[in-house]
Design a protein around this motif. Structure first.
Motif, PDB file in Angstrom:
ATOM      1  N   MET A 336      34.023  31.491  26.677  1.00 43.99           N
ATOM      2  CA  MET A 336      32.854  31.956  25.933  1.00 43.99           C
ATOM      3  C   MET A 336      32.907  33.477  25.803  1.00 43.99           C
ATOM      4  N   ILE A 337      32.527  33.984  24.631  1.00 42.88           N
ATOM      5  CA  ILE A 337      32.280  35.411  24.458  1.00 42.88           C
ATOM      6  C   ILE A 337      30.770  35.557  24.366  1.00 42.88           C
ATOM      7  N   THR A 338      30.156  35.898  25.491  1.00 45.20           N
ATOM      8  CA  THR A 338      28.700  35.870  25.615  1.00 45.20           C
ATOM      9  C   THR A 338      28.279  36.735  26.794  1.00 45.20           C
ATOM     10  N   PRO A 339      27.082  37.306  26.778  1.00 45.33           N
ATOM     11  CA  PRO A 339      26.618  38.059  27.943  1.00 45.33           C
ATOM     12  C   PRO A 339      26.614  37.194  29.205  1.00 45.33           C
ATOM     13  N   HIS A 340      26.882  37.813  30.331  1.00 45.64           N
ATOM     14  CA  HIS A 340      26.973  37.100  31.606  1.00 45.64           C
ATOM     15  C   HIS A 340      25.581  36.901  32.187  1.00 45.64           C
ATOM     16  N   LEU A 341      24.828  36.044  31.547  1.00 46.43           N
ATOM     17  CA  LEU A 341      23.463  35.746  31.973  1.00 46.43           C
ATOM     18  C   LEU A 341      23.232  34.242  31.963  1.00 46.43           C
ATOM     19  N   GLU A 342      22.551  33.753  32.986  1.00 50.37           N
ATOM     20  CA  GLU A 342      22.092  32.366  33.035  1.00 50.37           C
ATOM     21  C   GLU A 342      23.240  31.386  32.830  1.00 50.37           C
ATOM     22  N   LEU A 343      24.288  31.555  33.629  1.00 46.80           N
ATOM     23  CA  LEU A 343      25.486  30.733  33.501  1.00 46.80           C
ATOM     24  C   LEU A 343      25.697  29.797  34.691  1.00 46.80           C
ATOM     25  N   GLY A 344      24.680  29.647  35.528  1.00 51.98           N
ATOM     26  CA  GLY A 344      24.837  28.909  36.781  1.00 51.98           C
ATOM     27  C   GLY A 344      24.785  27.398  36.658  1.00 51.98           C
ATOM     28  N   LYS A 345      24.582  26.881  35.451  1.00 52.46           N
ATOM     29  CA  LYS A 345      24.505  25.427  35.285  1.00 52.46           C
ATOM     30  C   LYS A 345      24.900  25.084  33.846  1.00 52.46           C
ATOM     31  N   SER A 346      25.038  23.801  33.575  1.00 48.20           N
ATOM     32  CA  SER A 346      25.350  23.340  32.228  1.00 48.20           C
ATOM     33  C   SER A 346      24.753  21.948  32.044  1.00 48.20           C
ATOM     34  N   GLY A 347      24.876  21.421  30.834  1.00 44.31           N
ATOM     35  CA  GLY A 347      24.332  20.101  30.552  1.00 44.31           C
ATOM     36  C   GLY A 347      22.936  20.160  29.973  1.00 44.31           C
ATOM     37  N   ALA A 348      22.537  19.098  29.284  1.00 44.05           N
ATOM     38  CA  ALA A 348      21.254  19.070  28.589  1.00 44.05           C
ATOM     39  C   ALA A 348      20.073  19.261  29.532  1.00 44.05           C
ATOM     40  N   TYR A 349      20.227  18.839  30.773  1.00 46.04           N
ATOM     41  CA  TYR A 349      19.147  18.987  31.749  1.00 46.04           C
ATOM     42  C   TYR A 349      19.552  19.892  32.918  1.00 46.04           C
ATOM     43  N   GLY A 350      20.610  20.648  32.731  1.00 53.29           N
ATOM     44  CA  GLY A 350      21.019  21.610  33.740  1.00 53.29           C
ATOM     45  C   GLY A 350      21.550  20.995  35.013  1.00 53.29           C
ATOM     46  N   LYS A 351      22.064  19.772  34.939  1.00 47.59           N
ATOM     47  CA  LYS A 351      22.531  19.087  36.141  1.00 47.59           C
ATOM     48  C   LYS A 351      24.050  19.077  36.259  1.00 47.59           C
ATOM     49  N   ARG A 352      24.714  19.754  35.328  1.00 52.24           N
ATOM     50  CA  ARG A 352      26.171  19.810  35.383  1.00 52.24           C
ATOM     51  C   ARG A 352      26.608  21.153  35.985  1.00 52.24           C
ATOM     52  N   PRO A 353      27.892  21.303  36.328  1.00 50.76           N
ATOM     53  CA  PRO A 353      28.346  22.494  37.073  1.00 50.76           C
ATOM     54  C   PRO A 353      28.162  23.808  36.317  1.00 50.76           C
TER      55      PRO A 353
END
Length: 521
Positions: A336-353
């Protein structure tokens, strides 16, 4: 002999798709017209606007006594440069698509026949065209053209849906989609015209205007007007919304929008679907408030997707978060080329790594990382800033990535922004997981919406800056630019005034159109 000539041209179209009803002429009717006389280069068969949807195209058919190559020359009016198309194949039966005629004009068209071992012969003809429906559109060149370049554009609202300008300000191609819908968009893909009506209908047409196929998207999928990309094996990459898709945004379950990529073939058969909500994190509030006026979460706002055959991946622009690369086969996020903010989770409900390891580290020309405030986007360096509210990602032959950065306004006031748009060029090192801004071209105007940047070649870039507020006329204006990438010097500029704005534009080649149309793979 004549039957085989037009029949071979018909095979080009039906080999792609089975044509539907609804056009002005059929190939059978054109064939009947052609069979009435003996047509030669001196007296060729000419049919303007053969399918009733583009008054600036024609077909020309004739027979030769001996095999020869031919060239077609549309003479420039008022001292403008000629448009020359070469057909290098040597044969006796010819059917030539004619692109680039002037509207409401007695076009002088020269046919040049080159038989091996003989002097070329020139045959001059006149092709009369009608006016096009663009009386309220003004294209004003601000610099004299240096090259004979052409630009395809498609507009929003009630404006043109498939139009080509030359750099003198003339309209040279004007395609009218079949369905009446104010928000339709047309793209040139796989050397076809693909029209998106925003109502679940995709139409595929030839460049001559013949409607080849129209299909409906799946009932739960709603397309988005910005872009349809060219996928592998003559597929379409259609950006849109799955109306049943939900996720957690701002700690609340909501419907998600403009975050899906549907892959179909040219008949509408669904190949696969990429769900960016499962790959990224919808709960990242970076550049824009993710909840739109309709209650959907426009958390990503996909606006362009490019297939990269060299590593079987997709290069993606999301206006509200940055630039992304995913694996086409698996959908896995590469970087990703994106600011390093709010990257601690993934997935539609934030339950992925966490996806923090996919965020590229911004480095300078010496490979040194910038301070944390620059990495997070709270500050900018003299030689680096993240793409913001970006559109139209592309990759140059060298691997350099270009993007139109609208730059604002940003919802998150802590992030550093700019009051003018610019074009950014990034170099990515996938092994080191770094990104360097190698070039920035400031535009000195602010384009609040849409816009695009497309490489002409390794040396030049074409830019559309859309919907700029013009203080002199109290209205908006679109701008076309050409820039030298190395020097950043502006090569060309024009203003386009009309009642709406263009969503996207790109340079095109009539030479490539013509040769592909008459010689299918």
């Amino acid at each position: 002999m004549k039957i085989s000539s037009l029949f071979s041209f018909l095979i080009v179209c039906i080999s792609l798709l089975i044509p539907l009803h609804g056009y002005t002429f059929s190939w059978n009717e054109l064939e009947k017209q052609y069979q009435q006389f003996e047509y030669t280069p001196d007296n060729p068969y000419i049919q303007v606007n053969p399918f009733g949807r583009n008054p600036l195209v024609a077909i020309m058919g004739f027979s030769l006594e001996n095999p020869a190559s031919v060239s077609l020359v549309i003479k420039g009016k008022n001292g403008e440069k000629d448009l020359i198309t070469h057909f290098s194949e040597h044969k006796k039966e010819w059917t030539i698509p004619v692109y680039g005629l002037y509207p409401k004009h007695q076009n002088q068209v020269n046919l040049i026949v080159r038989e091996k071992g003989k002097k070329e012969t020139i045959y001059s003809h006149k092709i009369k065209t009608n006016a096009v429906g663009a009386s309220q559109l003004w294209y004003i060149p601000k610099q004299a053209p240096q090259d004979n370049l052409f630009y395809f554009a498609s507009g929003g609202g009630n404006g043109p849906k498939g139009i080509v300008f030359d750099e003198y300000g003339n309209i040279r191609f004007f395609f009218n989609p079949h369905y009446d819908n104010n928000y339709r968009q047309t793209h040139i893909l796989h050397h076809l015209l693909v029209s998106d009506y925003g109502s679940g209908i995709i139409e595929v047409s030839s460049l001559l205007g013949e409607k080849l196929k129209a299909f409906r998207l799946p009932s739960n999928f709603q397309s988005f007007q910005h872009d349809i990309g060219e996928g592998p094996n003559r597929t379409l990459l259609i950006i849109g919304t799955d109306k049943s898709s939900k996720g957690s945004v701002l700690n609340k379950e909501t419907s998600l929008s403009y975050d899906k990529i549907l892959v179909t073939d040219l008949t509408g058969k669904v190949i696969k679907l990429f769900d960016m909500a499962t790959i990224l994190n919808p709960d990242r509030d970076i550049f824009s408030n993710p909840i739109d006026i309709y209650g959907y979460a426009d958390w990503l706002h996909l606006n362009s997707v490019k297939y990269l055959p060299e590593d079987n991946s997709l290069l993606i622009s999301g206006k509200h978060l940055g630039i992304f690369k995913i694996d086409y086969e698996t959908g896995a996020l590469k970087w990703m080329i994106t600011p390093h903010l709010e990257l601690g989770k993934s997935g539609a409900y934030g339950k992925r790594p966490s996806i923090a390891d996919k965020a590229l580290t911004a480095v300078n020309a010496q490979g040194k990382p910038y301070p944390i405030d620059v990495q997070q986007g709270f500050q900018t360096a003299d030689d680096f800033h993240w793409p913001m509210m970006n559109h139209s990602v592309n990759q140059l032959p060298s691997g350099i990535i270009s993007i139109f950065s609208n730059n604002g306004p940003l919802n998150n006031k802590k992030l550093k922004s700019f009051d003018k748009s610019d074009v950014l060029f990034f170099k990515v090192d996938e092994k080191k997981k770094t990104v360097q801004l190698v070039k920035r071209i400031p535009l000195h105007v602010y384009a609040p919406i849409a816009s695009s940047v497309v490489p002409i070649d390794e040396k030049e870039i074409f830019v559309l800056a859309a919907d700029i507020q013009d203080k002199n006329t109290n209205s908006s204006v679109d701008k076309f630019y050409r820039y030298n990438i190395k020097t950043g010097q502006k090569q060309y500029e024009s203003d386009i005034y009309w009642k709406d704005y263009f969503f996207h534009a790109k340079p095109i080649s009539f030479q490539k159109f013509s040769t592909v149309d008459i010689r299918p793979k």
